[in-house]
Every structure is written in C-alpha cells, then in structure tokens.
Write a protein that holds these residues in place. Structure first.
Motif, mmCIF file in Angstrom:
data_model
loop_
_atom_site.group_PDB
_atom_site.id
_atom_site.type_symbol
_atom_site.label_atom_id
_atom_site.label_comp_id
_atom_site.label_asym_id
_atom_site.label_seq_id
_atom_site.Cartn_x
_atom_site.Cartn_y
_atom_site.Cartn_z
ATOM 1 N N LEU A 172 0.829 -1.204 0.000
ATOM 2 C CA LEU A 172 0.000 0.000 0.000
ATOM 3 C C LEU A 172 0.864 1.255 0.000
ATOM 4 N N MET A 173 1.990 1.211 0.702
ATOM 5 C CA MET A 173 2.854 2.382 0.833
ATOM 6 C C MET A 173 3.890 2.464 -0.289
ATOM 7 N N PHE A 201 5.549 -1.498 10.796
ATOM 8 C CA PHE A 201 6.309 -0.649 11.720
ATOM 9 C C PHE A 201 7.684 -1.278 11.987
ATOM 10 N N PRO A 202 8.769 -0.509 12.068
ATOM 11 C CA PRO A 202 8.826 0.953 12.188
ATOM 12 C C PRO A 202 9.004 1.707 10.879
ATOM 13 N N ASP A 203 8.965 1.008 9.738
ATOM 14 C CA ASP A 203 9.115 1.721 8.470
ATOM 15 C C ASP A 203 7.967 2.704 8.246
ATOM 16 N N TYR A 204 6.777 2.311 8.677
ATOM 17 C CA TYR A 204 5.605 3.179 8.594
ATOM 18 C C TYR A 204 4.848 3.077 9.914
ATOM 19 N N THR A 205 4.210 4.157 10.297
ATOM 20 C CA THR A 205 3.410 4.131 11.518
ATOM 21 C C THR A 205 1.975 3.732 11.177
ATOM 22 N N PRO A 206 1.241 3.211 12.156
ATOM 23 C CA PRO A 206 -0.167 2.912 11.899
ATOM 24 C C PRO A 206 -0.943 4.122 11.377
ATOM 25 N N ALA A 207 -0.668 5.298 11.910
ATOM 26 C CA ALA A 207 -1.384 6.495 11.457
ATOM 27 C C ALA A 207 -1.092 6.796 9.988
ATOM 28 N N GLU A 208 0.160 6.618 9.569
ATOM 29 C CA GLU A 208 0.509 6.860 8.166
ATOM 30 C C GLU A 208 -0.199 5.881 7.240
ATOM 31 N N VAL A 209 -0.282 4.624 7.661
ATOM 32 C CA VAL A 209 -0.919 3.615 6.830
ATOM 33 C C VAL A 209 -2.418 3.893 6.707
ATOM 34 N N LEU A 210 -3.058 4.235 7.817
ATOM 35 C CA LEU A 210 -4.484 4.551 7.753
ATOM 36 C C LEU A 210 -4.749 5.788 6.891
ATOM 37 N N ASP A 214 -7.103 5.901 3.549
ATOM 38 C CA ASP A 214 -8.206 6.841 3.402
ATOM 39 C C ASP A 214 -8.013 7.757 2.196
ATOM 40 N N ALA A 215 -6.757 8.088 1.884
ATOM 41 C CA ALA A 215 -6.496 8.914 0.705
ATOM 42 C C ALA A 215 -6.790 8.144 -0.580
ATOM 43 N N LEU A 216 -6.485 6.866 -0.572
ATOM 44 C CA LEU A 216 -6.729 6.045 -1.755
ATOM 45 C C LEU A 216 -8.212 5.761 -1.936
ATOM 46 N N LEU A 217 -8.925 5.592 -0.808
ATOM 47 C CA LEU A 217 -10.325 5.176 -0.853
ATOM 48 C C LEU A 217 -11.174 6.082 0.047
ATOM 49 N N PRO A 218 -11.313 7.346 -0.299
ATOM 50 C CA PRO A 218 -12.044 8.271 0.582
ATOM 51 C C PRO A 218 -13.517 7.916 0.744
ATOM 52 N N ASP A 219 -14.079 7.159 -0.196
ATOM 53 C CA ASP A 219 -15.498 6.836 -0.134
ATOM 54 C C ASP A 219 -15.738 5.381 0.257
ATOM 55 N N LEU A 220 -14.721 4.707 0.784
ATOM 56 C CA LEU A 220 -14.899 3.318 1.196
ATOM 57 C C LEU A 220 -15.900 3.260 2.352
ATOM 58 N N PRO A 221 -16.943 2.429 2.252
ATOM 59 C CA PRO A 221 -17.910 2.340 3.353
ATOM 60 C C PRO A 221 -17.228 1.986 4.669
ATOM 61 N N PRO A 222 -17.683 2.561 5.773
ATOM 62 C CA PRO A 222 -17.033 2.322 7.067
ATOM 63 C C PRO A 222 -16.922 0.842 7.432
ATOM 64 N N GLY A 223 -17.915 0.039 7.084
ATOM 65 C CA GLY A 223 -17.851 -1.375 7.410
ATOM 66 C C GLY A 223 -16.726 -2.088 6.700
ATOM 67 N N LYS A 224 -16.493 -1.748 5.448
ATOM 68 C CA LYS A 224 -15.403 -2.353 4.686
ATOM 69 C C LYS A 224 -14.052 -1.895 5.240
#
Length: 242
Positions: A172-173, A201-210, A214-224
C-alpha cells in the motif's frame, strides 16, 4: 479502534505508543530472523495489547523442535520470512505448514520475493505455497504484503482458499501512485472480508498507513474499512484452531 500487524519489529513501547496514537486497540509484534523468540516474548511482556509472533530462525532449523518451542511459548503464530531466514526454507514449507496447523499456529508468510540473485530466492512463491497448503488444508495463512507487484494473483489464490488472509502492508505504501493503486482499490471494494492491513512498523506508523488507505479510498464504506483495518485479522487470530 484498529488492529494492526507490525512486520518490521522495533521497540515494543514505541510501537504501542504509535498504535495508541492511531486509535489502535491491539497489534502483532512480529519478530525477524535472528531475534530470539524468548526475547521477543520478554519484550512484549507489559504490553498486553501486543501479540508476539516469533520468526522462523533459519532455513535449516529443525522443524518439529522449532514448532514445539513456539507452541510452548504460547505463540499464536509464526513469521516465515525467506529473505531473512534463507531460501533453503522453501522445500520445508509442507512440513512447517503441517506442523503449524497441528499446533494451532497461524503462519505469516512474507511474499515479497525480490532479493539479490545470490540468495536464489524464487521470485514467485505461489507454486511452493500451493504445494505446502495442499498438505495442510487446515492452516491459517496470512500472505504478508499481498504479493507486491503480483497482488491480483495472490488475491485469487486467497479467494480460492478459505484459510488464507491477504495483507496489504508495505505494498500500500511502496507503490503509491502506481497502477497497483487500482488493484488495491478494486480489492478493498470487492474483497474486503479477506484483506487485512499491517503497519510494517517501524518503516511506517499505523497512522501513516491509515491515512494512505483513506487517501486512496475516501469513499470506502465504514464497514469495509473496519474489516480491512481491524475485524478480519482479529477474527482470524481468535479462531479456535486446536
């Protein structure tokens, strides 16, 4: 609240803090080859939200004794990293998979297969995974990094095998802005119940991955989104696989 899987190691207190900062409720602290399983469990002590996952130590490690040691520690699974433990581990996959399934251990297999040619690592791990999984149909298998540039092939393998979960960490990153973005977006929308998302981690933080998800899929339904970021891996690891 998210359940992340940390593939890259790092200090447990740093990972726990990064996880909490992203709203995470738990994560896997995965060892790498060369890190003693006992030390990994000792490091995770005091961090109940972190689940230690020891690494296969070396290509020629004795299969049954190594699995017995993991089981005795109370491990939920093991991290199999051919680039780190050596390509010679590949012929042993059927025995490792069989033994892991018999002991209720999940296997986290690193699918990123590109390494210096001198390592003689097969650039396509799928044929070996097919043969090994055929010998251990009850195994719970997480394909770390989703096969990288072969994401869709690994997704189809996952689709055909109910005990397999496809992880999107690193891929993803690493491939942001490439055509693989289209494949990841397609899978997130149509295959969300069979995906999980690690932080690496530690190459990427959880916040960066999320944030990247979200940037890739801004309209992804919350359940998915919740399936991918938390529910699938949590359910997978909480299965009663005696």
């Amino acid at each position: 609240m998210s359940f992340f899987d940390s593939h890259g190691g790092g200090r447990p207190e740093t990972y726990a803090a990064a996880l909490a900062a992203a709203g995470g409720s738990g994560g896997c602290l995965q060892g790498m080859p060369g890190v003693s399983p006992g030390l990994l469990f000792e490091a995770a002590r005091g961090f109940p939200a972190l689940l230690p996952i020891p690494a296969w130590p070396a290509a020629q490690a004795p299969v049954e004794a190594t699995l017995d040691a993991f089981h005795a520690l109370g491990a939920a699974g093991l991290h199999l990293h051919p680039r780190g433990c050596g390509a010679g581990v590949m012929p042993h996959l059927p025995r490792i998979f069989q033994g892991a399934a018999a002991r209720g251990l999940a296997v986290f297999f690193c699918t990123y297969a590109f390494a210096p040619a001198a390592q003689r690592l097969p650039p396509d791990p799928l044929p070996a995974l097919v043969e090994a999984l055929a010998e251990a149909p009850g195994l719970r298998l997480v394909l770390l990094h989703g096969g990288g540039v072969d994401l869709l092939r690994h997704a189809e393998f996952t689709r055909a095998n109910p005990g397999v979960l496809l992880d999107l960490s690193f891929t993803l990153m690493k491939y942001a802005g490439s055509s693989i973005d289209l494949d990841m977006a397609f899978l997130a929308r149509s295959f969300d119940q069979r995906l999980c998302l690690g932080s690496d981690f530690p190459d990427y933080t959880p916040a960066e991955v999320l944030a990247r998800l979200d940037a890739l899929l801004p309209d992804l339904p919350p359940g998915k989104r919740q399936n991918i970021a938390e529910k699938n891996l949590r359910r997978f690891l909480q299965r009663d696989a005696a």
